[in-house]
Scaffold this active site. Structure first.
Site, PDB file in Angstrom:
ATOM      1  N   HIS A 286       1.824 -20.454  -7.141  1.00  0.00           N
ATOM      2  CA  HIS A 286       2.909 -19.896  -7.961  1.00  0.00           C
ATOM      3  C   HIS A 286       2.607 -19.997  -9.445  1.00  0.00           C
ATOM      4  O   HIS A 286       3.182 -19.280 -10.255  1.00  0.00           O
ATOM      5  CB  HIS A 286       4.237 -20.585  -7.645  1.00  0.00           C
ATOM      6  CG  HIS A 286       4.833 -20.157  -6.335  1.00  0.00           C
ATOM      7  ND1 HIS A 286       5.159 -18.848  -6.068  1.00  0.00           N
ATOM      8  CD2 HIS A 286       5.134 -20.844  -5.225  1.00  0.00           C
ATOM      9  CE1 HIS A 286       5.660 -18.755  -4.842  1.00  0.00           C
ATOM     10  NE2 HIS A 286       5.645 -19.965  -4.302  1.00  0.00           N
TER      11      HIS A 286
ATOM     12  N   ASP B 155       1.399 -22.665  -0.816  1.00  0.00           N
ATOM     13  CA  ASP B 155       1.427 -22.573  -2.280  1.00  0.00           C
ATOM     14  C   ASP B 155       0.307 -23.400  -2.915  1.00  0.00           C
ATOM     15  O   ASP B 155       0.547 -24.430  -3.560  1.00  0.00           O
ATOM     16  CB  ASP B 155       2.796 -23.035  -2.806  1.00  0.00           C
ATOM     17  CG  ASP B 155       2.943 -22.779  -4.302  1.00  0.00           C
ATOM     18  OD1 ASP B 155       3.868 -23.378  -4.908  1.00  0.00           O
ATOM     19  OD2 ASP B 155       2.132 -22.022  -4.871  1.00  0.00           O
TER      20      ASP B 155
ATOM     21  N   SER C 112       4.725 -28.231 -11.413  1.00  0.00           N
ATOM     22  CA  SER C 112       4.127 -27.528 -10.255  1.00  0.00           C
ATOM     23  C   SER C 112       2.608 -27.629 -10.305  1.00  0.00           C
ATOM     24  O   SER C 112       2.004 -27.543 -11.376  1.00  0.00           O
ATOM     25  CB  SER C 112       4.525 -26.052 -10.262  1.00  0.00           C
ATOM     26  OG  SER C 112       5.919 -25.928 -10.080  1.00  0.00           O
TER      27      SER C 112
HETATM   28  N1  LIG Z   1      12.104 -30.506  -8.264  1.00  0.00           N
HETATM   29  C1  LIG Z   1      11.457 -29.352  -7.771  1.00  0.00           C
HETATM   30  C2  LIG Z   1      10.730 -28.565  -8.813  1.00  0.00           C
HETATM   31  C3  LIG Z   1       9.343 -28.736  -8.946  1.00  0.00           C
HETATM   32  C4  LIG Z   1       8.650 -27.927  -9.857  1.00  0.00           C
HETATM   33  C5  LIG Z   1       9.342 -26.988 -10.657  1.00  0.00           C
HETATM   34  C6  LIG Z   1      10.742 -26.870 -10.538  1.00  0.00           C
HETATM   35  N2  LIG Z   1      11.508 -26.000 -11.298  1.00  0.00           N
HETATM   36  C7  LIG Z   1      11.095 -24.782 -11.776  1.00  0.00           C
HETATM   37  N3  LIG Z   1       9.978 -24.134 -11.459  1.00  0.00           N
HETATM   38  N4  LIG Z   1       9.981 -22.941 -12.162  1.00  0.00           N
HETATM   39  C8  LIG Z   1      11.100 -22.878 -12.928  1.00  0.00           C
HETATM   40  N5  LIG Z   1      11.532 -21.917 -13.778  1.00  0.00           N
HETATM   41  C9  LIG Z   1      12.725 -22.135 -14.417  1.00  0.00           C
HETATM   42  N6  LIG Z   1      13.478 -23.239 -14.257  1.00  0.00           N
HETATM   43  C10 LIG Z   1      13.048 -24.211 -13.405  1.00  0.00           C
HETATM   44  N7  LIG Z   1      13.784 -25.368 -13.218  1.00  0.00           N
HETATM   45  C11 LIG Z   1      14.739 -25.885 -14.095  1.00  0.00           C
HETATM   46  C12 LIG Z   1      14.710 -25.641 -15.478  1.00  0.00           C
HETATM   47  C13 LIG Z   1      15.686 -26.224 -16.310  1.00  0.00           C
HETATM   48  C14 LIG Z   1      16.679 -27.060 -15.785  1.00  0.00           C
HETATM   49  C15 LIG Z   1      16.690 -27.303 -14.409  1.00  0.00           C
HETATM   50  O1  LIG Z   1      17.636 -28.117 -13.906  1.00  0.00           O
HETATM   51  C16 LIG Z   1      15.728 -26.731 -13.582  1.00  0.00           C
HETATM   52  C17 LIG Z   1      11.847 -24.025 -12.715  1.00  0.00           C
HETATM   53  C18 LIG Z   1      11.425 -27.672  -9.618  1.00  0.00           C
END
Ligand SMILES: NCc1cccc(Nc2n[nH]c3ncnc(Nc4cccc(O)c4)c23)c1
Length: 232
Positions: free
Chosen positions: A41, A89, A183
């Protein structure tokens, strides 16, 4: 990383920062002298831009003697990866040349036995991803300790409701969790990489959406195959 702490400088010398136009976009880690493992991703919003891989870093901005940006010779996404699901992924990045190994740049061994990590096992995730819901970006590497949550529980409502396959694992996500920019980084249990961070529901720090990781042991054949094919 939400709810974590700053890593001791260069205490995780396998960590990679995947960069686009000089900006951190994803984590990754060194699994061989010329190969970094990350998440498929991470290549989605690339629009044909070029990746670079930063190794030997603690701070993303400060000059450090062992920091070095590597060009990418090849980027190999797992053939099963797609934009709609978390399946397969994984991304293998072949560096333009072999990384210079040192106290600051080391290979992280990954699990080759396809056996589930026992629920409750304490593991660690690290990365330069968001440290707050408002999207605060850390300059130095962060880490957090998380217990593995059983697939059986992780597949219940209100958690991930039967979307977690045998090739994924979950960790509790109450307050402490991975987030945007983490990620592709490793989940390390007893000193061995067991998982690769995947965004999943993209939610961070909410106990209802446990962190999801791709189980590396389920992909040993693919990983070895890609690396061997590049050697021919
Ligand atoms: N915990 C799981 C996990 C692992 C890796 C990446 C992610 N999140 C995200 N991966 N891509 C994203 N694009 C936009 N926003 C995102 N999360 C986000 C951003 C601000 C506040 C919040 O509470 C969550 C993500 C979540």
């Amino acid at each position: 990383i939400l709810g974590g702490s700053t890593t001791g400088a260069h205490q995780r010398p396998y960590m990679a920062s995947l960069q686009v136009d000089g900006h951190h976009v994803c984590g990754g880690f060194l699994i061989a002298e010329q190969w970094v493992l990350s998440a498929a991703h991470c290549m989605e919003d690339m629009k044909g831009k070029t990746f670079q891989v930063l190794l030997g870093a603690h701070s993303l901005s400060q000059p450090e003697p062992h920091k070095r940006l590597y060009a990418v010779r090849a980027a190999v996404r797992h053939p099963g990866s797609n934009t709609e699901t978390n399946d397969d992924d994984l991304l293998l990045l072949q560096l333009e040349e072999k990384a210079t190994l040192s106290e600051h740049v080391k290979i992280l061994p990954f699990q080759r036995q396809d056996v589930d990590v026992p629920p409750g096992t304490m593991c660690e995730a690290a990365g330069w991803g968001f440290t707050s819901h408002s999207g605060r970006k850390p300059d130095v590497l962060q880490q957090v300790e998380r217990p593995v949550k059983s697939r059986e529980e992780c597949n219940r409502r209100p958690y991930h409701d039967n979307t977690i396959t045998d090739k994924m694992l979950c960790t509790d996500s109450r307050k402490k969790d991975t987030c945007k920019g983490d990620s592709g980084g490793p989940l390390i249990c007893n000193g061995v990489a067991e998982g690769v961070v995947t965004a999943g529901a993209r939610v961070c720090g909410n106990y209802k959406k446990p962190g999801i990781y791709t189980r590396i042991a389920a992909y040993v054949g693919w990983i070895d195959g890609v690396m061997a094919a590049a050697e021919e």
